[in-house]
Design an enzyme around this catalytic site. Structure first.
Site, PDB file in Angstrom:
ATOM      1  CE1 TYR A  74      25.833   4.606 -55.814  1.00  0.00           C
ATOM      2  CE2 TYR A  74      27.744   3.244 -55.317  1.00  0.00           C
ATOM      3  CZ  TYR A  74      26.785   4.142 -54.923  1.00  0.00           C
ATOM      4  OH  TYR A  74      26.769   4.593 -53.615  1.00  0.00           O
ATOM      5  CB  SER A 134      29.880   5.268 -52.785  1.00  0.00           C
ATOM      6  OG  SER A 134      29.826   3.868 -52.602  1.00  0.00           O
TER       7      SER A 134
END
Length: 305
Positions: A183, A170
């Site tokens: 995350y 990401s």
């Protein structure tokens, strides 16, 4: 006359060199038709969109995910479209289940050519509302799970002439974002693992691609876990995730991932805002850090006890 002959010879050599380069590129380029592709997190979101695109190219698919209902829906959709699909229920946090999933893919399709790690979870909220378990779950899903899959698949990838590993990290694995700490921390770990493997496994003929997407319109908002001021956390995350100027359609993103995998590119950063963020972080890290402090100040404060 001599100059003309020299120029002609140079042009011929250049043409031959270009042809050789094209043939070499084609030899390295992956034709997915008939190839065995395993997708962890393949029952929804980007993973399912990747499965659709790869099925259209004739790949033989193994979809791996926790939710059996989602797997059944994905199986029916892809099978009805003529794809060859195997589904395996698996919690990527459990290494034995991951090993079983890889073994099933090999048993059903005779080997593995491409491994795609896309399983993911998202916890959204201020650090005051996050627990150690939140961080452990994120690490187990985004780091230990992909590592287990890679270790289990590696012996089978050695038998493929076009072996590929694609790790979906990401932009959060390049630039840390507030209210997404489990995350981003776990995606940083995956990015580091993937980049290191790209260098080391190249000598074995296995090409590893690290994919760092920016915001994508995959419906991830509705699968995220929100903590603290739930409504406000949902509102900002949903807005950012759905704006066309900031986010990208999942199908467009999937096609970019597939092309990067086809070529064996070491890295792919998706969306212009994400690429700009990476560049800004590399050149002006303090400026970006201050900007993130500003973003954090605008987000919702911890909920009252």
């Amino acid at each position: 006359m001599t100059a003309t002959r020299s120029q002609t010879l140079a042009l011929c050599c250049a043409g031959i060199g270009a042809a050789v380069a094209v043939r070499a590129w084609r030899a390295r380029s992956l034709d997915f038709n008939g190839k065995s592709v395993v997708i962890f997190g393949g029952s929804r979101g980007l993973g399912l969109v990747l499965a659709r695109e790869l099925a259209a190219e004739g790949a033989r698919l193994t979809l791996v995910a926790r939710d059996t209902d989602e797997l059944d829906r994905a199986w029916h959709e892809l099978e009805d479209g003529g794809a060859t699909v195997t589904t395996v229920a698996c919690d990527v946090r459990e290494r034995q289940q991951v090993n079983h999933a890889i073994a099933e893919a090999v048993a059903r399709h005779g080997g593995i050519d491409v491994l795609i790690n896309d399983a993911g979870i998202i916890q959204v909220g201020p650090v005051e509302h996050l627990t150690l378990q939140d961080f452990q779950d994120a690490m187990a899903t985004h780091f230990w799970g992909p590592l287990s899959a890679i270790l289990a698949a590696r012996p089978h990838l050695h038998e493929s002439t076009v072996a590929r590993i694609v790790n979906i990290s990401s932009i959060g694995g390049k630039v840390a974002a507030p209210h997404l700490l489990p995350y981003t921390a776990s995606k940083f770990a995956l990015t580091g693992l993937s980049e290191g493997l790209s260098a080391e496994l190249a000598r074995e003929g296995i090409r590893v691609t690290t994919v760092c997407p920016g915001l994508m319109r995959t419906g991830s908002t509705y699968n995220a876990w929100f903590k603290g001021n739930h409504r406000r956390e949902f509102a900002w995350f949903h807005l950012a995730d759905s704006l066309p100027g900031l986010s990208i359609d999942a199908r467009r993103a999937a096609r970019q991932v597939i092309e990067a995998c086809r070529r064996g590119d070491p890295e792919l950063v998706i969306t212009l805002p994400a690429r700009l963020a990476v560049l800004l972080y590399a050149v002006f890290p303090n400026t970006l850090a201050r900007a993130m402090r500003g973003v954090s100040a605008l987000l919702s404060a911890p909920a009252a006890d």
